[in-house]
Design a protein around this motif. Structure first.
Motif, PDB file in Angstrom:
ATOM      1  N   UNK A  36      11.430   1.038  -9.991  1.00 52.91           N
ATOM      2  CA  UNK A  36      12.326   0.761 -11.115  1.00 52.91           C
ATOM      3  C   UNK A  36      11.724   1.157 -12.457  1.00 52.91           C
ATOM      4  N   UNK A  37      10.414   1.250 -12.538  1.00 50.55           N
ATOM      5  CA  UNK A  37       9.775   1.607 -13.807  1.00 50.55           C
ATOM      6  C   UNK A  37       9.500   3.086 -13.967  1.00 50.55           C
ATOM      7  N   UNK A  38       9.895   3.897 -13.001  1.00 51.46           N
ATOM      8  CA  UNK A  38       9.590   5.327 -13.052  1.00 51.46           C
ATOM      9  C   UNK A  38      10.619   6.085 -13.879  1.00 51.46           C
ATOM     10  N   UNK A  39      10.129   6.976 -14.719  1.00 49.49           N
ATOM     11  CA  UNK A  39      10.984   7.931 -15.417  1.00 49.49           C
ATOM     12  C   UNK A  39      10.952   9.258 -14.670  1.00 49.49           C
ATOM     13  N   UNK A  40      11.933  10.093 -14.919  1.00 48.19           N
ATOM     14  CA  UNK A  40      11.993  11.385 -14.252  1.00 48.19           C
ATOM     15  C   UNK A  40      10.700  12.160 -14.492  1.00 48.19           C
ATOM     16  N   UNK A  41      10.112  12.643 -13.406  1.00 47.43           N
ATOM     17  CA  UNK A  41       8.871  13.394 -13.502  1.00 47.43           C
ATOM     18  C   UNK A  41       7.611  12.563 -13.390  1.00 47.43           C
ATOM     19  N   UNK A  46       4.659  10.345 -11.642  1.00 48.68           N
ATOM     20  CA  UNK A  46       4.093  10.357 -10.304  1.00 48.68           C
ATOM     21  C   UNK A  46       4.516   9.121  -9.521  1.00 48.68           C
ATOM     22  N   UNK A  47       4.872   9.305  -8.262  1.00 46.85           N
ATOM     23  CA  UNK A  47       5.238   8.161  -7.421  1.00 46.85           C
ATOM     24  C   UNK A  47       4.000   7.373  -7.016  1.00 46.85           C
ATOM     25  N   UNK A  48       2.901   8.016  -6.572  1.00 50.44           N
ATOM     26  CA  UNK A  48       1.687   7.241  -6.325  1.00 50.44           C
ATOM     27  C   UNK A  48       1.141   6.681  -7.636  1.00 50.44           C
ATOM     28  N   UNK A  49       0.457   5.565  -7.560  1.00 48.16           N
ATOM     29  CA  UNK A  49      -0.096   4.918  -8.744  1.00 48.16           C
ATOM     30  C   UNK A  49      -1.149   5.796  -9.408  1.00 48.16           C
ATOM     31  N   UNK A  50      -0.991   6.129 -10.689  1.00 46.89           N
ATOM     32  CA  UNK A  50      -2.062   6.842 -11.397  1.00 46.89           C
ATOM     33  C   UNK A  50      -3.266   5.928 -11.607  1.00 46.89           C
ATOM     34  N   UNK A  51      -4.432   6.511 -11.691  1.00 45.33           N
ATOM     35  CA  UNK A  51      -5.664   5.765 -11.931  1.00 45.33           C
ATOM     36  C   UNK A  51      -5.978   5.808 -13.423  1.00 45.33           C
ATOM     37  N   UNK A  52      -6.049   4.644 -14.054  1.00 48.80           N
ATOM     38  CA  UNK A  52      -6.350   4.568 -15.483  1.00 48.80           C
ATOM     39  C   UNK A  52      -7.811   4.174 -15.663  1.00 48.80           C
ATOM     40  N   UNK A  53      -8.634   5.136 -16.017  1.00 44.50           N
ATOM     41  CA  UNK A  53     -10.055   4.895 -16.252  1.00 44.50           C
ATOM     42  C   UNK A  53     -10.267   4.823 -17.763  1.00 44.50           C
ATOM     43  N   UNK A  76      -5.828  -3.327 -25.155  1.00 44.86           N
ATOM     44  CA  UNK A  76      -6.720  -3.141 -26.294  1.00 44.86           C
ATOM     45  C   UNK A  76      -8.148  -2.831 -25.866  1.00 44.86           C
ATOM     46  N   UNK A  77      -8.609  -3.553 -24.835  1.00 41.98           N
ATOM     47  CA  UNK A  77     -10.006  -3.410 -24.420  1.00 41.98           C
ATOM     48  C   UNK A  77     -10.104  -3.673 -22.927  1.00 41.98           C
ATOM     49  N   UNK A  78     -10.959  -2.920 -22.261  1.00 38.92           N
ATOM     50  CA  UNK A  78     -10.996  -2.931 -20.797  1.00 38.92           C
ATOM     51  C   UNK A  78     -11.434  -4.224 -20.148  1.00 38.92           C
ATOM     52  N   UNK A  79     -12.008  -5.161 -20.905  1.00 38.30           N
ATOM     53  CA  UNK A  79     -12.370  -6.446 -20.301  1.00 38.30           C
ATOM     54  C   UNK A  79     -11.161  -7.359 -20.178  1.00 38.30           C
ATOM     55  N   UNK A  80     -10.095  -7.028 -20.910  1.00 39.15           N
ATOM     56  CA  UNK A  80      -8.922  -7.896 -20.925  1.00 39.15           C
ATOM     57  C   UNK A  80      -7.772  -7.379 -20.076  1.00 39.15           C
ATOM     58  N   UNK A  81      -7.622  -6.063 -19.963  1.00 39.13           N
ATOM     59  CA  UNK A  81      -6.472  -5.555 -19.216  1.00 39.13           C
ATOM     60  C   UNK A  81      -6.686  -4.102 -18.826  1.00 39.13           C
ATOM     61  N   UNK A  82      -5.955  -3.689 -17.814  1.00 40.29           N
ATOM     62  CA  UNK A  82      -5.956  -2.307 -17.352  1.00 40.29           C
ATOM     63  C   UNK A  82      -4.693  -2.127 -16.516  1.00 40.29           C
ATOM     64  N   UNK A  83      -3.979  -1.028 -16.705  1.00 37.76           N
ATOM     65  CA  UNK A  83      -2.703  -0.851 -16.003  1.00 37.76           C
ATOM     66  C   UNK A  83      -2.887  -0.733 -14.497  1.00 37.76           C
ATOM     67  N   UNK A  84      -4.056  -0.292 -14.035  1.00 38.37           N
ATOM     68  CA  UNK A  84      -4.293  -0.230 -12.589  1.00 38.37           C
ATOM     69  C   UNK A  84      -4.462  -1.623 -12.014  1.00 38.37           C
ATOM     70  N   UNK A  85      -5.163  -2.507 -12.765  1.00 38.37           N
ATOM     71  CA  UNK A  85      -5.203  -3.915 -12.323  1.00 38.37           C
ATOM     72  C   UNK A  85      -3.800  -4.485 -12.253  1.00 38.37           C
ATOM     73  N   UNK A  86      -3.027  -4.216 -13.310  1.00 39.68           N
ATOM     74  CA  UNK A  86      -1.674  -4.783 -13.361  1.00 39.68           C
ATOM     75  C   UNK A  86      -0.884  -4.431 -12.102  1.00 39.68           C
ATOM     76  N   UNK A 117      -9.528  -1.196  -7.963  1.00 36.43           N
ATOM     77  CA  UNK A 117      -8.151  -1.702  -7.930  1.00 36.43           C
ATOM     78  C   UNK A 117      -7.203  -0.650  -7.352  1.00 36.43           C
ATOM     79  N   UNK A 118      -7.404   0.607  -7.720  1.00 40.15           N
ATOM     80  CA  UNK A 118      -6.567   1.697  -7.205  1.00 40.15           C
ATOM     81  C   UNK A 118      -6.698   1.823  -5.691  1.00 40.15           C
ATOM     82  N   UNK A 119      -7.933   1.696  -5.174  1.00 39.88           N
ATOM     83  CA  UNK A 119      -8.146   1.764  -3.725  1.00 39.88           C
ATOM     84  C   UNK A 119      -7.443   0.606  -3.007  1.00 39.88           C
ATOM     85  N   UNK A 120      -7.531  -0.589  -3.567  1.00 38.04           N
ATOM     86  CA  UNK A 120      -6.872  -1.740  -2.942  1.00 38.04           C
ATOM     87  C   UNK A 120      -5.361  -1.563  -2.975  1.00 38.04           C
ATOM     88  N   UNK A 121      -4.837  -1.050  -4.069  1.00 35.94           N
ATOM     89  CA  UNK A 121      -3.402  -0.776  -4.159  1.00 35.94           C
ATOM     90  C   UNK A 121      -2.974   0.159  -3.033  1.00 35.94           C
TER      91      UNK A 121
END
Length: 371
Positions: free
Chosen positions: A18-23, A25-32, A47-57, A236-240
């Protein structure tokens, strides 16, 4: 599998749809990323990697979907357990732990909780209800227990512990949400090492905490932020990726374990066999009532340390390794890890190999040590 569990499994790999826009990627991108573009007011943005990351999300979203509860990810199962202890307990609190569960949990209590003035008691899983729960701030159960596979009644423990004012935590590592659902049975918190079956490929450490109590989620999240016990985005990406196939792998592993346990029971070299799915197992009736599947772990005893080592090392479709839940069958003689078990005690983790070929390899190795 129930209709709800089947629906949950079917939609697991489509949570991003539901969150995908046209174009996109269907697999989860890795945000480093440790830092993020954040001009002006950064509220609501990374804001900062100790608090959040879209791959964790994304992986927490998957785990929350499976648990039907908010989840917080951690870099290992022990990090998840530590967050519950240090996020919820204070000096003067008393904790009840299983005497026959994962040894590192007891070691953590002895080495680190005790010096902070948090006391603990131990009780066998099979008699966990005996003695009640008065005076405990936190009651921590592990069922089935690792490695003997004893079981306690989660609903009865939760009801009695809640009457005594305690918070109930259940380690569900051996079962995953597809095999057992402690939150539905009354537990306040689930902890799990997703290093095991959830990831499934034995190539990453990960853990999570799940709870339907927002104060508990806030407490463990706060501990993660301040203590820095954060998962890496690649992990997190591997576990996903692993979670996308958990239903298929878990089903295969449990079905194979049920068949192999029946055959092990009749082998002359094997004694003390434990598997909750076997009729006649001390835990079978309770397992039928509270478990969706009977799991992929089997425990048994061989005549000696040497025979146990030879059985494991000579089986062509078995890895001699600690941990469990991987796609490959593995086994370990648990006495060498300090568990209070006989020298020839073996914990077998059944993998995804075809069951007949796997049994032939197991039987051949057993025959060799008993010939």
């Amino acid at each position: 599998m129930s209709e709800t569990a089947s629906s949950r499994a079917a939609s697991l790999a489509h949570l991003r749809r539901d969150g995908l826009a046209k174009g996109d990627p269907i697999p989860l991108p890795l945000t480093m990323a440790a830092i993020f573009h954040n001009p002006g007011d950064g509220a609501g943005y990374s804001q900062y990697g100790r608090y959040s990351n879209s791959t964790w999300d994304a992986v927490e979203h998957m785990l929350a979907h499976l648990e039907d509860a908010p989840c917080v990810g951690f870099p290992s199962g022990m990090a998840a357990i530590s967050a519950v202890f240090f996020g919820l307990l204070k000096s003067g609190d008393r904790v009840l732990l299983p005497s026959d569960g994962y040894h590192a949990t007891r070691a953590l209590a002895e080495r680190f909780l005790k010096p902070f003035g948090i006391t603990y008691d131990l009780r066998p899983t099979s008699t966990f209800l005996d003695g009640g729960f008065d005076g405990y701030r936190l009651v921590y159960a592990e069922t089935p227990s690792n490695p003997r596979l004893d079981i306690c009644d989660i609903t009865a423990v939760a009801e009695a512990a809640h009457r005594a004012g305690a918070t109930v935590v259940v380690d569900n590592t051996t079962m995953t949400p597809f095999g057992q659902r402690p939150l539905d049975l009354g537990a306040d918190v689930v902890v799990a090492a997703d290093t095991k079956a959830a990831n499934g490929h034995s190539d990453v450490l990960f853990g999570h905490v799940a709870s339907r109590n927002p104060e508990i989620i806030a407490a463990v999240t706060g501990w993660r932020e301040m203590a820095g016990g954060i998962p890496g985005p690649f992990e997190a990406w591997l576990v996903h990726r692993g979670l996308e196939t958990l239903d298929v792998r878990f089903d295969r592993m449990c079905s194979s374990a049920e068949e192999i346990a029946k055959r092990l029971k009749n082998h002359r070299a094997v004694s003390g066999l434990r598997y909750p799915g076997l009729e006649g197992d001390p835990s079978h009736n309770l397992a039928r009532a509270q478990m969706v599947r009977f799991g992929f772990l089997v425990s048994f005893e061989l005549a000696s340390e040497g025979k146990a080592e030879d059985f494991i090392n000579n089986c062509t479709l078995m890895q001699a390794a600690t941990s469990f839940g991987g796609v490959h069958t593995s086994a370990e003689r648990r006495a060498k890890r300090g568990d209070a078990v006989p020298p020839g005690f073996v914990r077998l983790s059944v993998g995804c190999e075809p069951v007949e070929e796997l049994w032939q390899a197991i039987e051949a190795s057993l025959d060799k040590i008993s010939g």
